[in-house]
Write an enzyme that holds these catalytic residues in place. Structure first.
Site, PDB file in Angstrom:
ATOM      1  N   GLU A   1      15.894  10.004 -10.610  1.00 37.95           N
ATOM      2  CA  GLU A   1      16.587  10.575  -9.325  1.00 37.95           C
ATOM      3  C   GLU A   1      16.974  11.060  -8.376  1.00 37.95           C
ATOM      4  O   GLU A   1      16.464  12.407  -8.183  1.00 37.95           O
ATOM      5  CB  GLU A   1      18.302  11.091 -10.291  1.00 37.95           C
TER       6      GLU A   1
ATOM      7  N   HIS B   1      21.964   0.464  -9.001  1.00 38.08           N
ATOM      8  CA  HIS B   1      23.025   0.403  -8.631  1.00 38.08           C
ATOM      9  C   HIS B   1      22.925   0.578  -7.194  1.00 38.08           C
ATOM     10  O   HIS B   1      22.638   0.962  -6.539  1.00 38.08           O
ATOM     11  CB  HIS B   1      23.289   1.982  -8.956  1.00 38.08           C
TER      12      HIS B   1
ATOM     13  N   GLU C   1      23.217   2.858  -4.367  1.00 39.20           N
ATOM     14  CA  GLU C   1      21.891   3.943  -4.307  1.00 39.20           C
ATOM     15  C   GLU C   1      20.362   3.118  -3.851  1.00 39.20           C
ATOM     16  O   GLU C   1      19.231   3.247  -4.143  1.00 39.20           O
ATOM     17  CB  GLU C   1      21.004   3.979  -5.658  1.00 39.20           C
TER      18      GLU C   1
ATOM     19  N   HIS D   1      16.216   5.571  -9.175  1.00 44.63           N
ATOM     20  CA  HIS D   1      18.073   5.658  -8.871  1.00 44.63           C
ATOM     21  C   HIS D   1      17.934   6.479  -7.609  1.00 44.63           C
ATOM     22  O   HIS D   1      17.375   7.801  -7.284  1.00 44.63           O
ATOM     23  CB  HIS D   1      19.157   6.170 -10.074  1.00 44.63           C
TER      24      HIS D   1
HETATM   25 ZN   LIG Z   1      21.930   5.199 -10.530  1.00 49.86          ZN
END
Ligand SMILES: [Zn+2]
Length: 1112
Positions: free
Chosen positions: A998, A816, A819, A913
């Site tokens: 994350e 992504h 990010e 992420h």
């Molecule tokens: Zn992500």
């Protein structure tokens, strides 16, 4: 006389009351009931209701009102009891209707005029009955609404109870749309506004706040209708409410009133489209295969009409808190319960023969390359033309961006250059060897010819030239910066001065000579060359200064910021002023990537904006007031949504002035910007003073729903999509500086390539085996790097054996593009792995790391937030990745499949992420049993065996990584996430320890960094600690290095902790990327909340206003 205080007695009492036709008996029983209820709590009233209390009282009402003349000695206590009981009985209105008491109430009310004390309880009863919308409509049809309206009076100190009761009754009646429509037709809005204004202005001591609030509730209910909103605007309602709200901001008594007024104004603010010709991204990319054109095509937008369908009422959705992302309420439903999908599936998704091509990506298995002289010190390690891989060929494509969408005519966005697809040939499977590899080790057999080094350098000079022009464009008076820089840097470089006459291409070099800080693993010259090789949709010619110059995190800590009570309201009032005093609004387009011709040059005081550089994202800037700007982000390429990432340059500022910025097309319903997060800024001036930092900046930061709507965004299954505003205020330190603002610390593709190059230069090849290869080329023609890191083996046979037997760890990141935090974590991982740290040495001795640091280079380069050039979220394509559309995913999965096919399934897989709505760092993993338990599946889990080997890594991280929080971890498998890396690698490749990690954009609310915003230093630390945690997986690993210090060893000696298998959190069952924010926010007020509906308490009323002699 019956005295029956006990339960059984109550029924007898009620039955007697209901059937009594004797007023004395009735009065007696009413007095007993009143005594019973007065002594007790609400529970007693509820009990009475379950015993038929409401019905008994209503029957009594019917009975006593038939006895003429009316005996108020009995009626008054009866009505008191009715109000007391009725407000606790949700079905009171229906009961009154069924018993036929509605007419009695209305008649009684009419007969009771003009005696206020008799009318008041009747009005309360009407309010209670009308809280059922159908009963309210029935009452309205009998004409009661107008009757009640006529009881409202301008400001008075007499009969205020009756006035309040009438206002409350009217507001309840207006909950019915039928009543509301009649009210609009009869011009109630105008009258209600007048009444409100009158009470508001003359009630100086704010004694009758409840009447003011009730009047606003009437208006609020009417404006639930579109025609109500229209009438409100025509009656100048916005001005009335805004002026009254602004005058009285300070008194806390008035908070409920201002809250209501604000809600009404926001609801009635005419919905508009964004000031764009189309929401579609201003860049587009033609996909390689026409069969996939539907991806490109996307849904068409509805015609540009601003009015939502008439009578498409927004039922109070403007109140209260937002519901988060769809589906979060059905979390349990989303859990995977199909056992066949919860168990590893040994089937590969492609024929084994096709996997052979990935052999080249595991050269360490084929043989060990003897050190050859570092034959290639060229900066261009990867050459796109060398990349060989087994995918169908794709022709070059030209932009054929559709115009005319949504009625776009003359002013249609100008055509943009497409990505230059520079891949020049397709390799045949037979040629796939080690071609296209690079690295200081190994000599590729078929070395591709590189473009001449000198020409590259020349190119990079051009680029630097451009880059410097960019600085100058931002600030025509560069010497001014220089002068200031001299002031700061003077002691170090007393002789330095650059006059305006100097050629700009020298400026960068001179600046570097004078001001450059040593930034580890960054070099502006290398960056310039890497950037030259990067291919972008708009063919950038300029570099953003921070990416060129480099960034060091500041030494000081950056605490989470706070919001002040009333701050959001102040911002909203400023927004509403735009509507009321539209003449004061400049509405001057200062920057527009699509239609530069429409840009009006602002005056000297206007800021300048620019974003046409790598990872840049700003579509349009509109000057609203002298020091206020609306900013619009660009959608991800080939989509018309995904607005979150921003990165742009600002210049032309004046020091010391607060500038307000509003990013008006955010999409998420909530944001960490409401919970202490600030955007980041980089000042060129500061950088030249040896403070090359991205720092957190901005005050008055709020994130709230605005009046912009997108209609016809069918792809989300919604008729209408709301936008949100992120507002913040920045006071610049220096006049005429050039500053860069971003959502989060930028980390471009060129930065990555620079980093990898310098990393390789830094290490000792005798100790570190480091290979930089090309996984594949992206749609945009950029190389996707894959890195191998392990320890170089010794020459002894058993050493080589140990080398070949090392287990694999596969790490990926930045699928992504928005990010960027994931890239900083990856930077930490890479630097740690090649370092001299004893743990790192031990790790290299133990494992072979395969790292694909950026799975979505094109998205990163083009300033996207979530998608690739195909307009798709690549982390939803893992089940069936297309070699044409999702090459990086297709080949990463291919590499993993290859490893599996040769019996080298990785020990750990982790995809890095960033998380926009949570604090701290945490992981998602996959557990069959935890998923079944959480889903309350009927499958007997006792017979199922599961290796709990997925648990230790998060546990260790919780101990050794300060930003990590195990309480936020989750190991559930969701159906909706069945095609993410984590789930597919677990299910199809069979990696037990398959994770998503994350990292917050914001900061931490626990541990050592509690209360602080995250900096790149902490992000890099996460990457290093993650590696440290991996060591613990190997029991024998600790002994592999005698160099481990006692501390290191102690750090890793967590055995007791690990076996102490306390319960992991199951609380978080939401989606991996964007679980709902745990905090709630009321968008329509600030942080002070008020209860909406106070219970009616007639006895309290006595004490409240003793001046009212006509109390009932
Ligand atoms: Zn992500």
């Amino acid at each position: 006389m019956i005295v029956a205080p006990e339960n059984a007695g109550l029924e007898v009492l009620l039955s007697t009351l209901k059937n009594s036709h004797d007023l004395r008996t009735t009065l007696g029983i009413l007095q007993i009931l009143d005594a019973l209820l007065s002594a007790g709590t609400v529970k007693r009233i509820s009990y009475l209701i379950t015993k038929g209390g409401s019905e008994a009282l209503l029957h009594t009402l019917v009975n006593v009102t038939r006895i003429l003349p009316l005996d108020y000695e009995v009626i008054l206590p009866l009505m008191h009891l009715i109000v007391k009981v009725g407000q606790r009985d949700k079905r009171f209105g229906q009961k009154a209707q069924e018993i036929g008491a509605l007419n009695e109430i209305l008649n009684l009310m009419k007969c009771s005029l003009p005696q206020a004390k008799y009318v008041t309880p009747c009005l309360w009863t009407v309010k209670i009955c009308a809280s059922s919308v159908t009963v309210g409509a029935a009452l309205g049809k009998s004409g009661i609404t107008r009757f009640v309206l006529n009881l409202l009076s301008p400001y008075t100190t007499r009969n205020t109870r009756a006035v309040r009761a009438a206002t409350e009754a009217l507001s309840a009646l207006l909950k019915s749309k039928w009543n509301s429509r009649r009210a609009v037709d009869s011009g109630y809005i105008h009258r209600l506004l007048k009444l409100y204004e009158d009470w508001h202005q003359r009630d100086m001591k704010t004694k009758y706040v409840l009447i003011q609030a009730a009047l606003l509730k009437c208006i609020k209910n009417i404006t639930n209708l579109q025609k109500g909103k229209k009438a409100f605007l025509e009656a100048d309602g916005m001005r009335v409410l805004l002026s009254t709200s602004q005058v009285c901001g300070s008194s806390p008594d008035l908070h409920p009133v201002i809250k209501l007024a604000t809600q009404i104004m926001r609801k009635c603010y005419p919905k508009q489209r964004l000031p764009l010709l189309t929401l579609r991204s201003c860049y587009s990319f033609v996909l390689p295969n026409a069969a996939h054109s539907q991806v490109l095509e996307g849904p068409s937008e509805a015609p540009q009409e601003d009015v939502a369908a008439e009578e498409n009422e927004e039922q109070d959705d403007e109140d209260g808190t937002e519901t988060e992302e769809p589906g979060c309420s059905e979390e349990e439903d989303d859990l995977e319960t199909d056992l066949s999908r919860l168990k590893p599936n040994p089937e590969l998704d492609r024929p084994v023969e096709e996997l052979k091509q990935y052999e080249r990506l595991c050269p360490e298995l084929v043989g060990y390359f003897q050190d050859s002289d570092s034959d290639d010190q060229s900066l261009s390690q990867d050459n796109a033309s060398c990349s060989t891989f087994f995918t169908p060929s794709r022709p070059l494509h030209q932009d054929s961006r559709e115009t005319g969408r949504g009625g776009v005519g003359e002013g249609s966005p100008k055509q943009h250059n497409l990505l230059k697809n520079r891949r020049t040939r397709q390799a045949s499977p037979s040629s796939s060897g080690i071609e296209g590899e690079n690295g200081s080790k190994g000599s590729p057999k078929n070395h591709c010819t590189h473009p001449a080094k000198s020409s590259r350098i020349n190119h990079s000079k051009d680029k630097m030239n451009q880059m410097h022009l960019n600085i100058q464009r931002g600030d025509a008076d560069l010497s001014r910066i220089n002068t200031n820089v001299q002031e700061y840097a003077g002691p170090f470089n007393p002789s330095w001065a650059i006059g305006g006459e100097h050629e700009c291409q020298n400026t960068g070099n001179k600046l570097l000579k004078m001001c450059k800080e040593i930034i580890p693993f960054h070099d502006p010259h290398v960056y310039t060359i890497k950037a030259e090789e990067t291919k972008s949709a708009s063919d950038y010619k300029t570099l953003a200064f921070p990416d060129y110059w480099g960034h060091m995190p500041p030494r000081y800590q950056e605490p989470l910021t706070g919001q002040w009570c009333g701050g959001l309201r102040a911002k909203i009032f400023e927004d509403i002023q735009r509507l009321i005093n539209s003449g004061d609004i400049l509405n001057r387009v200062i920057y527009d990537t699509e239609s530069p011709s429409l840009v009006t040059s602002g005056d000297d005081t206007s800021l300048k904006f620019f974003s046409n550089f790598e990872s840049g994202n700003l579509r349009k800037a509109v000057q609203i007031r002298k020091y206020e700007y609306d900013l619009i982000m660009n959608a991800d390429i080939n989509t018309n949504y995904q607005h979150q990432w921003f990165y742009f340059e600002i210049s032309g500022m004046r020091a010391g002035i607060p500038y307000r910025f509003n990013i008006i097309n955010c999409e998420k319903t909530n944001s960490q910007f409401n919970y202490g997060m600030q955007p980041v800024m980089y000042s060129v001036h500061e950088a030249l003073c040896r403070r090359a930092h991205w720092v957190r900046v901005g005050s008055d930061i709020y994130y709230y729903k605005n009046h912009y709507r997108a209609y016809g965004a069918e792809e989300k299954g919604q008729k209408e999509t709301a936008f949100y505003t992120l507002t913040f205020t920045i006071t610049f330190l220096h006049s005429k500086d050039v500053c860069y603002l971003a959502y989060h610390y930028p980390y471009t593709y060129s930065t990555l390539m620079t980093h990898l190059y310098l990393l390789e230069q830094s290490l000792n090849p005798d100790q570190v085996y480091f290979r930089h290869q090309v996984l594949c080329s992206t749609l945009g023609g950029n190389n996707c790097p894959v890195i191998t890191i392990t320890a170089s083996p010794g020459s002894q046979r058993e050493q080589l054996q140990q080398f070949w037997n090392r287990q694999y760890i596969v790490l990926t990141g930045r699928v992504h593009p928005g990010e960027s935090n994931a890239s900083w974590v990856m930077k930490g991982t890479l630097e740690f792995l090649v370092s001299n740290n004893p743990i790192a040495c031990c790790l290299r001795d133990t494992y072979i790391f395969k790292i694909i640091p950026m799975l979505n280079p094109d998205g990163v380069i083009n300033g996207c937030h979530r998608c690739s050039l195909s307009g798709e979220d690549l982390n939803r394509q893992w089940s069936e990745p297309s070699p044409d559309l999702h090459p990086t995913i297709y080949h990463t999965k291919g590499l993993l499949s290859y490893m599996k096919s040769i019996g080298r399934t990785p020990l750990v897989f982790c995809d890095y992420h960033g998380h926009s709505r949570k604090k701290n760092v945490f992981m998602y993993g996959c557990s069959l049993k935890e998923t079944l338990w959480q889903s309350k599946s009927s499958i007997d889990t006792a017979t199922l065996k599961e290796d709990i080997g997925y648990r230790p890594i998060p546990r260790i991280l919780d101990k050794i990584c300060p930003a990590f929080s195990i309480n936020r971890c989750c190991f559930l498998v969701q159906k909706s996430l069945g095609s993410t890396a984590r789930v597919v690698v677990w299910r199809e490749i069979g990696v037990l320890r398959s994770y998503t990690m994350e990292s917050t954009y914001c900061g931490c609310d626990q541990g050592k960094y509690n209360g602080l915003q995250i900096r790149t230093r902490e992000l890099e630390e996460i990457g290093a600690k993650f590696c440290t945690a991996l060591l613990k997986l190997k029991k024998d690993a600790l002994s592999c290095s005698a160099q481990l210090t006692f501390q290191d060893a102690a750090l890793l000696d967590l055995d007791n902790e690990l076996h102490n298998d306390k319960n992991m959190s199951h609380s978080d069952v939401s989606v991996d990327d964007e679980p709902p924010c745990p905090e709630e926010i009321d968008y329509y007020t600030d942080n002070c909340t008020e209860d909406d509906d106070d219970p009616i308490d007639l006895t309290t009323e006595v004490d409240e206003s003793s001046d009212d002699e006509l109390y009932c």
